[in-house]
Design a protein around this motif. Sequence first.
Motif, mmCIF file in Angstrom:
data_model
loop_
_atom_site.group_PDB
_atom_site.id
_atom_site.type_symbol
_atom_site.label_atom_id
_atom_site.label_comp_id
_atom_site.label_asym_id
_atom_site.label_seq_id
_atom_site.Cartn_x
_atom_site.Cartn_y
_atom_site.Cartn_z
ATOM 1 N N UNK A 1 0.829 -1.197 0.000
ATOM 2 C CA UNK A 1 0.000 0.000 0.000
ATOM 3 C C UNK A 1 0.876 1.266 0.000
ATOM 4 N N UNK A 2 2.025 1.192 0.676
ATOM 5 C CA UNK A 2 2.913 2.357 0.722
ATOM 6 C C UNK A 2 3.466 2.685 -0.659
ATOM 7 N N UNK A 3 3.810 1.653 -1.411
ATOM 8 C CA UNK A 3 4.313 1.888 -2.770
ATOM 9 C C UNK A 3 3.238 2.540 -3.633
ATOM 10 N N UNK A 4 2.022 2.048 -3.452
ATOM 11 C CA UNK A 4 0.910 2.605 -4.223
ATOM 12 C C UNK A 4 0.718 4.081 -3.913
ATOM 13 N N UNK A 5 0.765 4.413 -2.608
ATOM 14 C CA UNK A 5 0.554 5.805 -2.202
ATOM 15 C C UNK A 5 1.716 6.682 -2.673
#
Lengths: 215, 177
Positions: free
Chosen positions: A109-113
């Motif tokens: 999720x962090x990469x996506x954000x």
Amino acid sequence: MVRLVVDNRQIETEEGATVLQACLDNGIYIPNLCYLKEMDSPPGSCRLCLVEVDGYNQPITSCTIKVKEGMIVKTNTEHVRRLQRTAFELLLSVHHVDCRRCPANRSCELQRIAKYLHLGVKLKRFEQLERRVKIVQDHPCLEYVPSRCVLCGRCIFMCQRENGQAMLSFARRGLDTVISFFGEGDKARATCGQCYACVEACPVAALLIRNAHSQ
Amino acid sequence: MDHTRETEEEALLNDIASMLAAFEKERANLIPILQMIQERHHYLSASALQMVAKHLGVSGCEVYGVATFYNQFRFYPPGKHRIRVCLGTACHLRGGDIILENFERKLGIKEAETTADREFSIDRVACVGCCALAPVAIIDDTVHGHMAPSKVEGLILGFEIEKQREKRGKQHGESKQ
């Protein structure tokens, strides 16, 4: 049904839904980490899902406000983005970034954000703090990696929801905060190892099924 | 030694069990109960926390989460010699954290912990009122001012020598009889 305008687009949603859920359902992405649609009262602690709503003079967390007829929402103003970037940079300043060896790579999720906010994952603005917390391997079927954990609390919520009583919780405080599995003798613990709702809810692979991934 | 520890633990749990009866089974009583245990026994053991959880009908980890949040709760029994290192403003400026680290390294424990033999426990405190002597450490009831890493070694060594002497004295007394 309630109609509202998000980023100049009219969307329809059910009454009582949160602004965040309404947007997500209509294909408008708002960064979020600690929210799950099953939550009745989202904690609003990740500070990423901020939006501007007409009538409020400050950006507000979209997971904690309910939709209203005729609401006008903006998800991409400069003010919102600045707050989101800062919140994200602070989150990553205590995150051990080692994507290549992380099981969550590409589904993180962090990469996506980071991509959404046009930021990398190696950030320089804030000093990188390694959280030096001991990894306590005291759970029969789960593994916890504190250096990856963003302390969103999703796992605790899911455990509470699935089992009526959370078998994990936040422990300690401040930079030392961790997810703890304390309570070997709990009878409810006997069911652990069946649902893995906590592992599924984790946005960053800080909670893993034991031995499923090599460290 | 282990046997005495077990009976000690048992006595502790029995005492807690008898005290718990006075508390209604409400979540709101969690912190008062923890405070009661801490006051009577000076620390919260894992089995005590488990017992409280059972009494209140909440999960053990919830009790643990609440207890670890507050600085007032200890999780290790106090050692025979209590080492308190001051990290108040003056001591902090004069390197109190280095003194703390020295004690920690020397004894192989962290602050708020107790050595396995229960001889020493380390705590950090905020100002003991003699800032002119910074950095300060208090061991049992003695204030040691102008602390330095070399003094840490000396103090611990002093206790070890004293312990050995006591042991020898005891053996001596036994052989006489």
